[in-house]
Scaffold this active site. Structure first.
Site, short mmCIF file in Angstrom:
data_model
loop_
_atom_site.label_atom_id
_atom_site.label_comp_id
_atom_site.label_asym_id
_atom_site.label_seq_id
_atom_site.Cartn_x
_atom_site.Cartn_y
_atom_site.Cartn_z
N ASP A 145 -0.37 -9.93 9.55
CA ASP A 145 0.63 -8.89 9.78
C ASP A 145 0.51 -8.41 11.23
O ASP A 145 -0.08 -7.37 11.52
CB ASP A 145 0.43 -7.73 8.80
CG ASP A 145 1.64 -6.79 8.78
OD1 ASP A 145 2.65 -7.11 9.45
OD2 ASP A 145 1.58 -5.76 8.12
N VAL A 226 4.89 5.18 3.41
CA VAL A 226 5.52 6.26 4.19
C VAL A 226 5.19 7.54 3.44
O VAL A 226 5.37 7.61 2.22
CB VAL A 226 7.05 6.09 4.32
CG1 VAL A 226 7.63 7.21 5.17
CG2 VAL A 226 7.41 4.73 4.95
N SER A 369 -6.96 7.94 2.71
CA SER A 369 -6.32 7.26 1.58
C SER A 369 -5.21 8.19 1.13
O SER A 369 -4.98 9.22 1.76
CB SER A 369 -7.32 7.04 0.44
OG SER A 369 -7.59 8.29 -0.20
N HIS A 391 -9.57 1.63 11.86
CA HIS A 391 -8.12 1.77 11.64
C HIS A 391 -7.82 2.53 10.36
O HIS A 391 -6.68 2.69 9.96
CB HIS A 391 -7.43 0.40 11.63
CG HIS A 391 -7.48 -0.35 10.33
ND1 HIS A 391 -8.64 -0.54 9.63
CD2 HIS A 391 -6.51 -0.97 9.60
CE1 HIS A 391 -8.38 -1.24 8.53
NE2 HIS A 391 -7.10 -1.51 8.48
#
Length: 463
Positions: A145, A226, A369, A391
């Site tokens: 990705d 999102v 999370s 990250h």
């Protein structure tokens, strides 16, 4: 004359009896097979007579390389010693991830490496692995990705809105964000990215342009999301001159969609053909940046990274319009990419596979999370980490392990405890799948400083 172009046709033209014939046939079959044989032979003759003219040609350039300076294909052995490296939060990282880094550090092209505290096993380079190489790029060191990134937009809206307008915010995420392989927006937006020359010059990208247009402003499956949440600014000296306090934020995590995945697949295949390696490290095959394929991958990778940014811009534009508020800050960064950077006074290619760039003053967002806070950070420019940070929290359990270990009711309980609403999401993305973000942040205090936090409240993921 038969319609199918054969090696003997090229030999008749004067092509040398070497690999340049196979390269030419491969390029023609891949990109020009619908064209008339006579037309292709005319062009091939011109390539033979005037190769310099075709050196940067997207199709014939590779053939010219085969004629003038063929790529040397030989089995590369690993070195006995590792390039210098540093591991952060070593006690929290599984041994297999460390050994993946150790193998990468023995590549003949390796200059230096680092492992971030959220690290876990990946293909080739571990997730959370950083590797500097000399004039070579490893497609699997970047990741499938390409340009996967975080983007946080902060709005000057009271956080009470998260409860009072919860239903409206849920509808925004349900109806105006798209996830997975097949969902796209009914109303497509154009973007200047589609004017880029690479979409015309590189045959693979030309084929992918329509798909990229359709998928603009959408997110992938897996751990992409999102979210609406609460932003808490804690550092008075922040770059946006925001007062210390609470705001509403929109946080997104996704990458370059089908475009990046196809680029990764295509150039990984080419790398494994050109750079044979021992079986245990074959995922670390690289492309020399002085070769046609190496230069082409670099252009394609950068385009995919810019496309990933365009997708986030579109997601945030759509949501911002519905919120009817003007953003006061935006923080974003890639974590699956390769950059040209100076390491020990030498220009290197720095791969960050699941690692955030953290050079001095560079801003970033490191998520936890769906039930844990993310952190807004400023890089400290630590040379030992190759100017990198984690990250995210990193996985504690694999996707398979999650399905064995947790149930839907376990997840519901966690969400209820943390007052989080989830739309979509599978058991493999359970909050319990991730490491403790506070421990991870504690293990990288010398890499980043914290400016604030983002606490998720309404989360949308793929079904």
């Amino acid at each position: 004359m038969g319609n199918k172009l054969k090696g003997k046709d090229l030999i008749k033209l004067g092509f040398p009896k070497n690999n340049s014939i196979n390269i030419a046939l491969g390029q023609i079959n891949r990109y020009r097979k619908r064209e008339k044989k006579e037309r292709i032979l005319e062009e091939a003759k011109e390539v033979l007579l005037n190769p310099g003219k075709f050196q940067n040609n997207p199709i014939w350039g590779k053939v010219v390389e085969g004629l003038i300076k063929p790529v040397e294909v030989k089995l590369h052995q690993l070195k006995n010693t590792r390039a210098p490296f540093t591991i952060y939060g070593e006690n929290e990282i599984d041994e297999q991830a460390k050994y993946q880094l150790y193998d990468a550090l023995k590549l003949p092209i390796a200059v230096a490496g680092a492992l971030m505290p959220d690290a876990h096993v990946g293909y080739g380079l571990p997730i959370g692995g950083v590797l500097a190489t000399e004039n070579a790029v490893i497609p699997y060191g970047v990741g499938v990705d390409i340009g996967c990134r975080m983007c946080l937009t902060i709005y000057p809206i009271k956080t009470s809105y998260l409860k009072g307008k919860k239903h409206q915010l849920e509808n925004i995420l349900s109806n105006h964000t798209k996830f997975g392989m097949y969902e796209t927006h009914d109303k497509k937006h154009d973007h200047e990215i589609f004017e880029r020359q690479e979409f015309n010059d590189i045959p693979l990208l030309k084929r992918l342009k329509v798909k990229a247009f359709k998928q603009l402003g959408t997110s992938g499956g897996g751990n992409h999301f999102v979210e609406f949440g609460k932003v808490t600014i804690t550092d008075v000296h922040n770059e946006w001159n925001l007062d210390i306090g609470e705001y509403i934020g929109v946080l997104s995590h996704s990458g370059s969609r089908g475009l990046g995945a196809n680029i990764a697949k295509h150039y990984t295949y080419l790398a494994t053909k050109q750079c044979p390696l021992p079986k245990n490290v074959q995922h670390l095959a690289w492309l020399d940046l002085n070769t046609h394929d190496g230069q082409e991958y670099w252009l394609a990778m950068n385009l995919a990274g810019d496309y990933a940014k365009a997708c986030h811009d579109d997601i945030h534009y759509r949501i911002g319009k519905l919120l009817g508020s003007k953003a006061v800050a935006k923080i974003e960064n890639h974590h699956n990419f390769a950059w040209k950077e100076t390491i020990n006074e030498k220009e290197c290619i720095v791969h960050r596979k699941g690692a955030t760039p953290a050079s001095r003053g560079e801003l970033g967002i490191i998520p936890g999370s769906m039930t844990a806070p993310g952190f807004i950070v400023r890089g400290l420019g630590n040379d030992k980490s190759l100017n990198s940070a984690s990250h995210g929290a990193g996985r504690l359990h694999s996707r398979r392990k999650c399905k064995e270990k947790f149930t839907k009711s376990d997840i519901k309980q966690q969400l209820k405890t943390h007052d989080v609403t989830l739309i979509g999401g599978g058991i493999d993305e359970a909050p319990m799948a991730y490491k403790d973000i506070k421990k991870v942040m504690n293990n990288q205090q010398e890499l980043v400083e914290v400016l604030g936090t983002f606490t998720p409240k309404i989360v949308r993921m793929d079904k």
